[in-house]
Motif scaffolding. Structure first.
Motif, mmCIF file in Angstrom:
data_model
loop_
_atom_site.group_PDB
_atom_site.id
_atom_site.type_symbol
_atom_site.label_atom_id
_atom_site.label_comp_id
_atom_site.label_asym_id
_atom_site.label_seq_id
_atom_site.Cartn_x
_atom_site.Cartn_y
_atom_site.Cartn_z
ATOM 1 N N LYS A 299 0.810 -1.229 0.000
ATOM 2 C CA LYS A 299 0.000 0.000 0.000
ATOM 3 C C LYS A 299 0.838 1.271 0.000
ATOM 4 O O LYS A 299 0.336 2.352 -0.329
ATOM 5 C CB LYS A 299 -0.946 0.000 1.207
ATOM 6 N N ASP A 300 2.120 1.175 0.336
ATOM 7 C CA ASP A 300 2.982 2.360 0.363
ATOM 8 C C ASP A 300 3.785 2.545 -0.922
ATOM 9 O O ASP A 300 4.536 3.516 -1.055
ATOM 10 C CB ASP A 300 3.956 2.266 1.538
ATOM 11 N N THR A 301 3.629 1.632 -1.870
ATOM 12 C CA THR A 301 4.418 1.683 -3.096
ATOM 13 C C THR A 301 3.943 2.804 -4.012
ATOM 14 O O THR A 301 2.730 2.977 -4.230
ATOM 15 C CB THR A 301 4.318 0.339 -3.855
ATOM 16 N N ASP A 302 4.881 3.563 -4.544
ATOM 17 C CA ASP A 302 4.582 4.555 -5.579
ATOM 18 C C ASP A 302 4.171 3.807 -6.843
ATOM 19 O O ASP A 302 4.922 2.961 -7.348
ATOM 20 C CB ASP A 302 5.836 5.404 -5.837
ATOM 21 N N LEU A 303 2.996 4.101 -7.376
ATOM 22 C CA LEU A 303 2.482 3.367 -8.540
ATOM 23 C C LEU A 303 3.314 3.598 -9.800
ATOM 24 O O LEU A 303 3.170 2.850 -10.781
ATOM 25 C CB LEU A 303 1.024 3.744 -8.809
ATOM 26 N N LEU A 304 4.168 4.598 -9.781
ATOM 27 C CA LEU A 304 5.049 4.831 -10.924
ATOM 28 C C LEU A 304 6.457 4.278 -10.680
ATOM 29 O O LEU A 304 7.359 4.501 -11.482
ATOM 30 C CB LEU A 304 5.119 6.328 -11.260
ATOM 31 N N GLN A 305 6.612 3.551 -9.580
ATOM 32 C CA GLN A 305 7.894 2.915 -9.266
ATOM 33 C C GLN A 305 7.645 1.549 -8.625
ATOM 34 O O GLN A 305 8.165 1.244 -7.561
ATOM 35 C CB GLN A 305 8.732 3.800 -8.329
ATOM 36 N N ILE A 306 6.880 0.719 -9.307
ATOM 37 C CA ILE A 306 6.510 -0.584 -8.761
ATOM 38 C C ILE A 306 7.683 -1.557 -8.909
ATOM 39 O O ILE A 306 8.208 -1.751 -10.004
ATOM 40 C CB ILE A 306 5.264 -1.136 -9.482
ATOM 41 N N PRO A 307 8.110 -2.180 -7.812
ATOM 42 C CA PRO A 307 9.233 -3.130 -7.894
ATOM 43 C C PRO A 307 8.781 -4.460 -8.488
ATOM 44 O O PRO A 307 7.601 -4.824 -8.408
ATOM 45 C CB PRO A 307 9.653 -3.296 -6.429
ATOM 46 N N ARG A 308 9.735 -5.181 -9.066
ATOM 47 C CA ARG A 308 9.457 -6.515 -9.609
ATOM 48 C C ARG A 308 10.645 -7.429 -9.338
ATOM 49 O O ARG A 308 11.789 -6.972 -9.261
ATOM 50 C CB ARG A 308 9.230 -6.460 -11.123
ATOM 51 N N PHE A 309 10.355 -8.707 -9.268
ATOM 52 C CA PHE A 309 11.418 -9.696 -9.172
ATOM 53 C C PHE A 309 11.691 -10.252 -10.559
ATOM 54 O O PHE A 309 10.791 -10.767 -11.220
ATOM 55 C CB PHE A 309 11.038 -10.827 -8.230
ATOM 56 N N LEU A 310 12.944 -10.128 -11.003
ATOM 57 C CA LEU A 310 13.357 -10.590 -12.328
ATOM 58 C C LEU A 310 13.711 -12.070 -12.251
ATOM 59 O O LEU A 310 14.796 -12.443 -11.821
ATOM 60 C CB LEU A 310 14.539 -9.752 -12.821
ATOM 61 N N ASP A 311 12.783 -12.920 -12.678
ATOM 62 C CA ASP A 311 13.015 -14.355 -12.687
ATOM 63 C C ASP A 311 13.889 -14.701 -13.887
ATOM 64 O O ASP A 311 13.918 -13.982 -14.885
ATOM 65 C CB ASP A 311 11.683 -15.101 -12.770
ATOM 66 N N GLY A 312 14.608 -15.821 -13.788
ATOM 67 C CA GLY A 312 15.495 -16.207 -14.881
ATOM 68 C C GLY A 312 15.913 -17.648 -14.778
ATOM 69 O O GLY A 312 15.638 -18.337 -13.778
ATOM 70 N N GLU A 313 16.613 -18.107 -15.796
ATOM 71 C CA GLU A 313 17.086 -19.490 -15.825
ATOM 72 C C GLU A 313 18.062 -19.765 -14.695
ATOM 73 O O GLU A 313 18.196 -20.912 -14.248
ATOM 74 C CB GLU A 313 17.739 -19.778 -17.181
ATOM 75 N N ASP A 314 18.729 -18.735 -14.212
ATOM 76 C CA ASP A 314 19.731 -18.907 -13.156
ATOM 77 C C ASP A 314 19.150 -18.781 -11.750
ATOM 78 O O ASP A 314 19.899 -18.739 -10.768
ATOM 79 C CB ASP A 314 20.870 -17.892 -13.340
ATOM 80 N N VAL A 315 17.834 -18.714 -11.646
ATOM 81 C CA VAL A 315 17.179 -18.586 -10.347
ATOM 82 C C VAL A 315 16.714 -19.967 -9.880
ATOM 83 O O VAL A 315 15.905 -20.621 -10.545
ATOM 84 C CB VAL A 315 15.976 -17.622 -10.420
ATOM 85 N N HIS A 316 17.211 -20.410 -8.753
ATOM 86 C CA HIS A 316 16.817 -21.696 -8.175
ATOM 87 C C HIS A 316 15.369 -21.617 -7.680
ATOM 88 O O HIS A 316 14.884 -20.545 -7.294
ATOM 89 C CB HIS A 316 17.761 -22.038 -7.015
ATOM 90 N N GLN A 317 14.683 -22.744 -7.679
ATOM 91 C CA GLN A 317 13.294 -22.775 -7.232
ATOM 92 C C GLN A 317 13.135 -22.220 -5.812
ATOM 93 O O GLN A 317 12.172 -21.506 -5.515
ATOM 94 C CB GLN A 317 12.738 -24.202 -7.298
ATOM 95 N N LEU A 318 14.072 -22.515 -4.931
ATOM 96 C CA LEU A 318 13.984 -21.991 -3.564
ATOM 97 C C LEU A 318 14.185 -20.474 -3.524
ATOM 98 O O LEU A 318 13.557 -19.776 -2.718
ATOM 99 C CB LEU A 318 14.999 -22.678 -2.659
ATOM 100 N N GLU A 319 15.048 -19.947 -4.397
ATOM 101 C CA GLU A 319 15.213 -18.492 -4.495
ATOM 102 C C GLU A 319 13.914 -17.856 -4.993
ATOM 103 O O GLU A 319 13.501 -16.785 -4.516
ATOM 104 C CB GLU A 319 16.362 -18.162 -5.448
ATOM 105 N N PHE A 320 13.288 -18.513 -5.951
ATOM 106 C CA PHE A 320 12.010 -18.065 -6.502
ATOM 107 C C PHE A 320 10.958 -17.988 -5.398
ATOM 108 O O PHE A 320 10.294 -16.962 -5.212
ATOM 109 C CB PHE A 320 11.595 -19.046 -7.599
ATOM 110 N N GLU A 321 10.827 -19.059 -4.626
ATOM 111 C CA GLU A 321 9.822 -19.104 -3.563
ATOM 112 C C GLU A 321 10.125 -18.090 -2.459
ATOM 113 O O GLU A 321 9.201 -17.492 -1.877
ATOM 114 C CB GLU A 321 9.752 -20.518 -2.980
ATOM 115 N N ALA A 322 11.403 -17.877 -2.175
ATOM 116 C CA ALA A 322 11.783 -16.909 -1.144
ATOM 117 C C ALA A 322 11.406 -15.487 -1.545
ATOM 118 O O ALA A 322 11.055 -14.656 -0.696
ATOM 119 C CB ALA A 322 13.285 -17.000 -0.869
ATOM 120 N N GLU A 323 11.474 -15.187 -2.836
ATOM 121 C CA GLU A 323 11.051 -13.871 -3.320
ATOM 122 C C GLU A 323 9.539 -13.727 -3.228
ATOM 123 O O GLU A 323 9.029 -12.686 -2.814
ATOM 124 C CB GLU A 323 11.497 -13.671 -4.774
ATOM 125 N N LEU A 324 8.804 -14.755 -3.613
ATOM 126 C CA LEU A 324 7.348 -14.669 -3.631
ATOM 127 C C LEU A 324 6.764 -14.424 -2.243
ATOM 128 O O LEU A 324 5.820 -13.647 -2.081
ATOM 129 C CB LEU A 324 6.737 -15.955 -4.204
#
Length: 335
Positions: A299-324
């Motif tokens: 709710k505090d995020t600036d709508l013009l600066q929304i963060p994202r997690f960049l998923d990729g082939e080098d991201v382990h499944q556990l790293e993926f889940e930890a971000e989510l």
């Protein structure tokens, strides 16, 4: 070594209920995922954040389907921010051809809402994206010598390709090629370099590093894909007039494909943006803009600066889940 240690720590934290606990603290927040293109051959080794293997993407979507996360559109996440659910919003940048050719079956199967930010210049021109294709060719050609003799671009030079100089070679070649006005002439030089170094840009009769065509973009709509803005030439000018022109050209082109869609969501090309551009976006009636800075949308995020997690082939499944679940965001705040 560090990667293995990190995965081991995440495994222990998950086994002890740390992922579940972090999810409870993050209810009402959204993790916005970012994807790019997909790998026909070995591109996932070349740039694992830019080109993911289709089977990896399929596994991610299958995991999301079985998980307790609610996969929603970015618009829904904005409208219902703060409500007590753990949400995921899917976004994808650029509009690489593999989105249709390699993973449309996955998108069609799950029908998750996906916001696809399309840069329209190469959609219109339908050739290989030259800077990326050149970088790939040189990556495949370490130790080789490239001889470029072309009066049209003012080059008569040889390059011994190494890890240390290949980025500089790409920059020099792109600057020279950009002096040509004709798109087919630019593509021809790219193909000449490809042949010179014996690196093919064709796999199973498909051109690598191509963006989606108008027809392919239209077909993707049936898979719950929402086309939105990413600039015309994939750039982020610091001059207001040029910046406005990029958005206007991008919007005009995409409106031909989706005439009834409000094009009011934007993604900063390569994550590059400047504070002064936020006011320019507002002038263009942009409601949300996404970055490639990691973090949770709340709710505090600036709508013009929304963060994202960049998923990729080098991201382990556990790293993926930890971000989510928000664990990695929490750890980043601590350190």
């Amino acid at each position: 070594m560090f990667k293995a240690f990190k995965i081991a720590c995440l495994f222990i934290i998950k086994s002890c209920g740390g992922f579940w606990l972090t999810r409870q603290f993050n209810k009402g927040n959204t993790c916005v995922l970012c994807y790019h293109g997909f790998s026909y051959d070995d591109e996932y080794l070349f740039r694992p954040k830019l080109f993911m293997r289709p089977q990896t993407f399929a596994r991610r979507m299958e995991w999301l389907k079985k998980s307790n996360y609610e996969v929603v559109s970015l618009q829904y996440a904005v409208a219902h921010d703060g409500e007590g659910k753990n949400r995921i919003a899917l976004t994808m940048d650029d509009g690489w051809a593999g989105t249709y050719e390699l993973v449309d079956d996955v998108l069609s199967k799950y029908q998750f809402p996906l916001m696809l930010y399309v840069t329209s210049y190469y959609v219109e021109k339908q050739g290989a994206v030259i800077n990326v294709a050149l970088a790939y060719i040189l990556w495949r050609s370490l130790g080789k010598t490239l001889i470029v003799k072309n009066a049209d671009i003012g080059l008569n030079k040889s390059y011994v390709i190494s890890n240390d100089n290949r980025n500089n070679i790409v920059t020099e070649l792109c600057e020279a090629i950009d002096t040509l006005e004709n798109t087919s002439d630019r593509q021809q030089i790219l193909m000449d370099i490809s042949r010179e170094l014996d690196v093919t840009l064709m796999v199973n009769a498909q051109l690598l590093f191509r963006l989606l065509s108008k027809e392919e973009l239209t077909k993707l709509l049936a898979s719950n894909v929402d086309l939105q803005l990413h600039s015309h030439r994939h750039c982020s000018p610091q001059n207001e007039e040029s910046f406005q022109q990029e958005i206007a050209q991008n919007r005009d082109y995409l409106q031909q494909i989706v005439p009834n869609t409000l094009l009011e969501h934007f993604c900063y090309p390569s994550g590059e943006y400047y504070t002064k551009q936020l006011a320019w976006l507002e002038k263009n009636a942009i409601k949300t803009s996404t970055t490639i800075s990691s973090g949770m949308f709340n709710k505090d995020t600036d709508l013009l600066q929304i963060p994202r997690f960049l998923d990729g082939e080098d991201v382990h499944q556990l790293e993926f889940e930890a971000e989510l679940c928000g664990l990695t965001t929490f750890i980043r705040k601590l350190f």
